[in-house]
Design an enzyme around this catalytic site. Structure first.
Site, short mmCIF file in Angstrom:
data_model
loop_
_atom_site.label_atom_id
_atom_site.label_comp_id
_atom_site.label_asym_id
_atom_site.label_seq_id
_atom_site.Cartn_x
_atom_site.Cartn_y
_atom_site.Cartn_z
N SER A 144 0.89 -1.14 -0.19
CA SER A 144 0.09 -0.17 0.04
C SER A 144 0.89 1.19 0.27
O SER A 144 1.73 1.33 0.57
CB SER A 144 -0.66 -0.08 1.03
OG SER A 144 -1.69 1.22 1.29
N TYR A 157 -2.34 -1.29 10.47
CA TYR A 157 -2.01 -1.43 8.94
C TYR A 157 -0.77 -1.14 8.64
O TYR A 157 -0.46 -1.77 7.31
CB TYR A 157 -3.18 -0.95 8.01
CG TYR A 157 -3.64 -0.60 6.82
CD1 TYR A 157 -4.00 -1.76 6.40
CD2 TYR A 157 -3.28 -0.04 6.28
CE1 TYR A 157 -4.59 -1.78 5.13
CE2 TYR A 157 -3.59 0.04 4.60
CZ TYR A 157 -3.92 -1.04 3.97
OH TYR A 157 -4.35 -0.72 2.43
#
Length: 253
Positions: A144, A157
């Site tokens: 990401s 995350y």
């Protein structure tokens, strides 16, 4: 003209929706046979739709938190699709709760870590032996832009996606002389159910995101998936250990 993945057997985790589903559709377009894994049974509909278009594809319910699930997916790919997978998209992931780090429970934190980074490692470890034996392979792990820069409210995350980038760089070095390339895909905010879930818990979430985007929009799953297919294709034959941002210019700021 043959497709970029013509004749390849590819494993895709997190294949039921979003970027994973787009990866499956584009990999099929490019000639790959597909072993699709996901924790939700919706993956069977994806496989069925691809079979109707002439692609060899199957779905197996797969939890990347269980090594035996990943080993079973790879073994079935070899038996049902006729060859060891030499392409793998380690795409399964979860976002966790949008919250201050001191409000996140240990169970929630470790679930994100176990899925997003240890799950990528389980996927890599399941496909690497066959790739080593074949003398070729391409692995693309979904990280990401949160693996390249920080983001508040998503400590687990962000930590997990930074870990994916580091894992990819390390494995790429170890695997390079065996003819295996390992790269990370780093999408920005893409129009998926993950964004919808985050937006549900935060007023003006979408507006705040758009204000940060040089392109002024979110990405489509296919835009991230096309980049992943390129990383797995012979066109990227000298690219390994790289983290490719597909983010509309976000991390360039």
């Amino acid at each position: 003209m043959p497709g970029a993945l013509e004749g390849k057997v590819a494993v895709i985790t997190g294949a039921s929706a979003g970027i994973g589903r787009a990866m499956a559709e584009i990999a099929a377009r490019e000639g790959a046979s597909l072993a699709l894994g996901d924790i939700t049974e919706a993956g069977e509909a994806v496989a069925e739709a691809l079979r109707k278009k002439g692609t060899k594809a199957f779905f197996l319910r797969t939890d990347v938190r269980r090594k035996q699930d990943m080993d079973a997916l790879v073994a079935r790919a070899k038996s049902e699709l006729g060859a060891v997978p030499t392409v793998a998209f380690a795409n399964a992931g979860v976002e966790g709760k949008l919250a201050a780090p001191w409000d996140v429970t240990e169970d929630d934190f470790t679930r994100v870590i176990d899925t997003n980074i240890v799950g990528v490692w389980r996927t890599i470890s399941a496909v690497l032996p066959g790739m080593m034996a074949a003398g070729e392979g391409a692995i693309v792990a979904t990280a990401s832009v949160a693996g390249l820069v920080g983001a508040g409210g998503l400590a687990a995350y962000v930590a997990s996606k930074h870990g994916v980038v580091g894992l990819v760089k390390s494995v790429a070095i170890d695997a390079a002389k065996s003819g295996i390339r390992v790269n990370a895909l780093c999408p920005g905010m893409i129009e998926t159910s993950m964004v919808d879930r985050l937006a549900d818990g935060a007023p003006n979430f979408r507006e705040s995101l758009l204000a940060l985007k040089p392109m002024g929009r979110l990405g489509a799953p296919s835009e991230a998936a096309e980049a992943a297919i390129w990383l797995a294709s012979p066109a990227a034959s000298f690219v390994t250990g790289h983290a490719l941002a597909v983010d509309g210019g976000y991390v360039s700021q």
